[in-house]
Design an enzyme around this catalytic site. Structure first.
Site, PDB file in Angstrom:
ATOM      1  N   ASP A 159     -60.799  55.425 -25.715  1.00  0.00           N
ATOM      2  CA  ASP A 159     -60.602  54.229 -24.890  1.00  0.00           C
ATOM      3  C   ASP A 159     -60.148  53.043 -25.728  1.00  0.00           C
ATOM      4  O   ASP A 159     -60.372  51.895 -25.373  1.00  0.00           O
ATOM      5  CB  ASP A 159     -61.896  53.893 -24.143  1.00  0.00           C
ATOM      6  CG  ASP A 159     -63.043  53.534 -25.075  1.00  0.00           C
ATOM      7  OD1 ASP A 159     -62.983  53.904 -26.267  1.00  0.00           O
ATOM      8  OD2 ASP A 159     -64.002  52.888 -24.616  1.00  0.00           O
TER       9      ASP A 159
ATOM     10  N   HIS B 196     -64.302  63.028 -15.635  1.00  0.00           N
ATOM     11  CA  HIS B 196     -63.158  62.777 -16.513  1.00  0.00           C
ATOM     12  C   HIS B 196     -61.911  62.334 -15.752  1.00  0.00           C
ATOM     13  O   HIS B 196     -61.087  61.609 -16.295  1.00  0.00           O
ATOM     14  CB  HIS B 196     -62.860  64.010 -17.359  1.00  0.00           C
ATOM     15  CG  HIS B 196     -63.920  64.254 -18.384  1.00  0.00           C
ATOM     16  ND1 HIS B 196     -64.031  63.501 -19.523  1.00  0.00           N
ATOM     17  CD2 HIS B 196     -64.937  65.146 -18.428  1.00  0.00           C
ATOM     18  CE1 HIS B 196     -65.054  63.917 -20.233  1.00  0.00           C
ATOM     19  NE2 HIS B 196     -65.626  64.919 -19.593  1.00  0.00           N
TER      20      HIS B 196
ATOM     21  N   ASP C  47     -59.717  59.316 -16.878  1.00  0.00           N
ATOM     22  CA  ASP C  47     -58.269  59.412 -17.074  1.00  0.00           C
ATOM     23  C   ASP C  47     -57.544  58.326 -16.294  1.00  0.00           C
ATOM     24  O   ASP C  47     -56.583  57.726 -16.788  1.00  0.00           O
ATOM     25  CB  ASP C  47     -57.756  60.788 -16.643  1.00  0.00           C
ATOM     26  CG  ASP C  47     -58.165  61.899 -17.592  1.00  0.00           C
ATOM     27  OD1 ASP C  47     -58.739  61.608 -18.664  1.00  0.00           O
ATOM     28  OD2 ASP C  47     -57.922  63.073 -17.242  1.00  0.00           O
TER      29      ASP C  47
ATOM     30  N   ASN D   7     -67.018  57.846 -17.405  1.00  0.00           N
ATOM     31  CA  ASN D   7     -66.769  59.285 -17.512  1.00  0.00           C
ATOM     32  C   ASN D   7     -67.990  60.098 -17.101  1.00  0.00           C
ATOM     33  O   ASN D   7     -67.878  61.089 -16.375  1.00  0.00           O
ATOM     34  CB  ASN D   7     -66.401  59.662 -18.950  1.00  0.00           C
ATOM     35  CG  ASN D   7     -64.927  59.893 -19.145  1.00  0.00           C
ATOM     36  OD1 ASN D   7     -64.176  60.011 -18.190  1.00  0.00           O
ATOM     37  ND2 ASN D   7     -64.519  59.954 -20.385  1.00  0.00           N
TER      38      ASN D   7
ATOM     39  N   ASP E 106     -61.054  47.814 -26.775  1.00  0.00           N
ATOM     40  CA  ASP E 106     -61.927  48.950 -26.542  1.00  0.00           C
ATOM     41  C   ASP E 106     -62.534  48.741 -25.159  1.00  0.00           C
ATOM     42  O   ASP E 106     -63.097  47.684 -24.895  1.00  0.00           O
ATOM     43  CB  ASP E 106     -63.023  48.991 -27.617  1.00  0.00           C
ATOM     44  CG  ASP E 106     -63.910  50.206 -27.477  1.00  0.00           C
ATOM     45  OD1 ASP E 106     -63.624  51.216 -28.143  1.00  0.00           O
ATOM     46  OD2 ASP E 106     -64.866  50.137 -26.686  1.00  0.00           O
TER      47      ASP E 106
END
Length: 142
Positions: A110, A78, A82, A73, A65
């Site tokens: 994630d 974003h 990404d 973010n 994680d």
């Protein structure tokens, strides 16, 4: 005989079309089983492959994680998130490239997972150190 040739010549393009359609469908189904952002398996196909692998081999199950992903973010947008997902997937693929039979996935958000066959249990620390190094390496976002 000519009727048979006429039917065969008429059916040829249809059969060829079905062959192309079948190939196209197999590629589309394979693409649907992969996460579009990371290129890794999605949860369901990963679970099937991991289950088969675990039934046959001693293996390490790794769950990852990404720390601070929400903050990344929220702070940089974003597109930066990404890129972090893509970079993490690439790092995971690179770290597992020589691990024959390993399977990796993006479970969602994630979260990543991998199942890696281990021929010898004493190799686990090296595997984990390599994965840790791959995931903690900085990446560039522009």
């Amino acid at each position: 005989m000519t009727d048979l040739l006429t039917m065969v010549s008429a059916a040829g393009p249809l059969a060829g079309g079905w062959g192309v359609h079948g190939l196209w469908m197999r590629r589309r189904l394979s693409a649907a089983r992969r996460d579009p952002l990371s290129g890794l398996w999605t949860r369901a196909p990963f679970e099937r492959r991991a289950s088969r692998l675990l039934a046959r081999h001693h293996a390490a199950v790794v769950l990852v994680d990404l720390d601070g992903f929400k903050a990344l973010n929220d702070t940089f947008g974003h597109a930066a998130g990404d890129e972090a997902i893509r970079a993490s997937a690439a790092s995971l693929n690179d770290a597992l490239a020589e691990k024959r039979g390993a399977v990796a996935a993006r479970l969602g958000g994630d979260e990543f997972a991998a199942v890696v066959p281990l021929e010898e249990p004493f190799t686990l620390p090296w595997l984990l150190n390599g994965l840790h190094g791959a995931f903690t390496a900085p990446f560039t976002y522009r």
